[in-house]
Enzyme design. Sequence first.
Site, PDB file in Angstrom:
ATOM      1  N   TRP A 223       2.561   1.699  -3.368  1.00 22.02           N
ATOM      2  CA  TRP A 223       1.554   2.046  -4.369  1.00 22.02           C
ATOM      3  C   TRP A 223       1.237   3.546  -4.313  1.00 22.02           C
ATOM      4  O   TRP A 223       1.055   4.189  -5.345  1.00 22.02           O
ATOM      5  CB  TRP A 223       0.290   1.221  -4.123  1.00 22.02           C
ATOM      6  CG  TRP A 223      -0.834   1.493  -5.065  1.00 22.02           C
ATOM      7  CD1 TRP A 223      -0.977   1.029  -6.353  1.00 22.02           C
ATOM      8  CD2 TRP A 223      -1.993   2.305  -4.808  1.00 22.02           C
ATOM      9  NE1 TRP A 223      -2.159   1.493  -6.898  1.00 22.02           N
ATOM     10  CE2 TRP A 223      -2.804   2.279  -5.967  1.00 22.02           C
ATOM     11  CE3 TRP A 223      -2.434   3.026  -3.697  1.00 22.02           C
ATOM     12  CZ2 TRP A 223      -4.011   2.955  -6.056  1.00 22.02           C
ATOM     13  CZ3 TRP A 223      -3.640   3.709  -3.784  1.00 22.02           C
ATOM     14  CH2 TRP A 223      -4.410   3.670  -4.946  1.00 22.02           C
ATOM     15  N   HIS A 224       1.194   4.109  -3.109  1.00 21.89           N
ATOM     16  CA  HIS A 224       0.902   5.531  -2.972  1.00 21.89           C
ATOM     17  C   HIS A 224       2.049   6.398  -3.486  1.00 21.89           C
ATOM     18  O   HIS A 224       1.804   7.481  -4.029  1.00 21.89           O
ATOM     19  CB  HIS A 224       0.622   5.873  -1.502  1.00 21.89           C
ATOM     20  CG  HIS A 224      -0.776   5.574  -1.079  1.00 21.89           C
ATOM     21  ND1 HIS A 224      -1.136   4.392  -0.449  1.00 21.89           N
ATOM     22  CD2 HIS A 224      -1.926   6.283  -1.194  1.00 21.89           C
ATOM     23  CE1 HIS A 224      -2.433   4.403  -0.192  1.00 21.89           C
ATOM     24  NE2 HIS A 224      -2.928   5.535  -0.637  1.00 21.89           N
ATOM     25  N   GLY A 225       3.280   5.979  -3.284  1.00 20.03           N
ATOM     26  CA  GLY A 225       4.415   6.770  -3.734  1.00 20.03           C
ATOM     27  C   GLY A 225       5.603   6.628  -2.806  1.00 20.03           C
ATOM     28  O   GLY A 225       5.614   5.775  -1.917  1.00 20.03           O
TER      29      GLY A 225
ATOM     30  N   SER B 262       0.830  -1.205   0.000  1.00 18.22           N
ATOM     31  CA  SER B 262       0.000   0.000   0.000  1.00 18.22           C
ATOM     32  C   SER B 262       0.865   1.255   0.000  1.00 18.22           C
ATOM     33  O   SER B 262       0.591   2.215  -0.736  1.00 18.22           O
ATOM     34  CB  SER B 262      -0.913  -0.006   1.234  1.00 18.22           C
ATOM     35  OG  SER B 262      -1.572   1.229   1.377  1.00 18.22           O
TER      36      SER B 262
END
Length: 526
Positions: free
Chosen positions: A365-367, A362
């Site tokens: 995935w966000h950065g 997670s």
Amino acid sequence: MDLDSVFVPLADLAGASVDQIKLISCLLIAFPLGSVFVRIPASQPALKHLFNIAITLFYFFPVLKVYGVFFQLLASVLATYAVAKYDRSSRMPWLVFAIVMGHLTINHIIRAIRQTSYETMDVTGPQMVLTMKLTTFAWNVWDGRRPAEDLDKWQSTKRVVQFPTLLEFLGYAFYFPGILVGPYLEFHDYMELITERLYDNVPVKDNVSRKLPKGRKRVAYGKMVLGLAFLGTYVVVASKHNFTVALQPWFKEQPLWKRIVLFQLYSPSERVKYYAVWTLTEGASILTGFGFTGFNAKGKSTWTGAANVIPLEIEFPSNFKGILDSWNMKTNIWLRECVYKRVTPKGKKPGFKSMMITSMTSAFWHGIYPGYYLTFMLGGFITAVARLARANFRPFFLPKEGQPVSMKKRLYDLTGTIFSLFVLNYAATPFILLTIEDSMEAWRTLGYYGHIVIGGGLVFFYAGGAKFLRGLQRKKGLLPPPKKPTVVAPVAKSTSGSDSSGPSTPVAERDFVLPPSFDKVVPPQK
């Protein structure tokens, strides 16, 4: 005609970037296009696929003018299609995951190096949505190749048994209402939408050729109005009143209590931009027929299947879990089905390792901005305190069976709402400010109140508070009975013909954006 001649004056008028105006325009254009989409007969599925592809090309080329973005997305799509089709081994989904997630991470790094503003359209936004779609597709294909008895309910329902044609897959990947900011959907649901099998149980009048249930436009355009209201709030309020206020000299000169209270008033303006785009794209998806979930008690059609956020549950939560359950809901499903359950060995119960892998996925995935990880790490401790407080305090305020809700229960709920919002706004600050320097300065300006509340809660529960409160519950007869061992029952065969044997997805397995709750790793003494 160069469309920028339309967008530039609008951007100047709204005080926004040209890319932001283009994005919102695409989301609004999707509404009338959704009404066109549903008029393409289900007997002509190829036309529906081509329509999705054509509108997506229109978005990326003459409107957004991000040609490289489209070709990067296309590369991930074609790579996924080839690997899923020709690699029939169990490593296939992981190979697809490595390709698309690796590609996304590289673009996150490039964005950070270039310090690209979030007002600028780049590949990472659409790619985050596409990453969920492509990895889910890979797992759905693999599930279609596995024995039905090895699958749980979700896997049995979403499995892909017949590999799609390239046109079907491109139509799925470039489904136009969700290509820019979501929502993502599974290939099974996309084909149900295309063929209108989604409405098989909807009664159809003799003089009506389409099976599409009534009420779609009512809900969709309601979402459009709500999304525009959120957008207007963002334009008028958020440009001046946002989390950056904690970095401004005048704010730091205020008394601590005033800083904390004022910060809560500014915080919703940071969320309305997400409410705006997610609500608009939800409405456009509903107009295409996606999101149908049946009928309510009054016989009206319900369309909650395309929702990615429930604003009221976030702004007025009863507890912190309510916030997590109502935010970025589609991402939670993806993390649960494509990571959490997949990294757990067959026959074993998911544990701390599975949760950590899922949470790290997670985060990546966000950065790669440090602010994401500050929020991410604090979240695990917040969840722990929230769980412990609910388990140890709530039983004292619950009314007895058959009795109305008491005033003390209402006060307990109000206290939970206030604490949840105060902690949410504090924890989300780094997620918005992104850098360690700005995040730490904002927390310092706020007197580290979030850390004090969470740290104080952990000290209390672990220093004997949990044990004391449990003992008090036992004396008052409030201690809940011990949980019975979970018995996994086979799921009955689906009425649609797909074999749905296997365990169902536990309801509790819902929140995967944050790391494991601290009390799950080191439980307090009871």
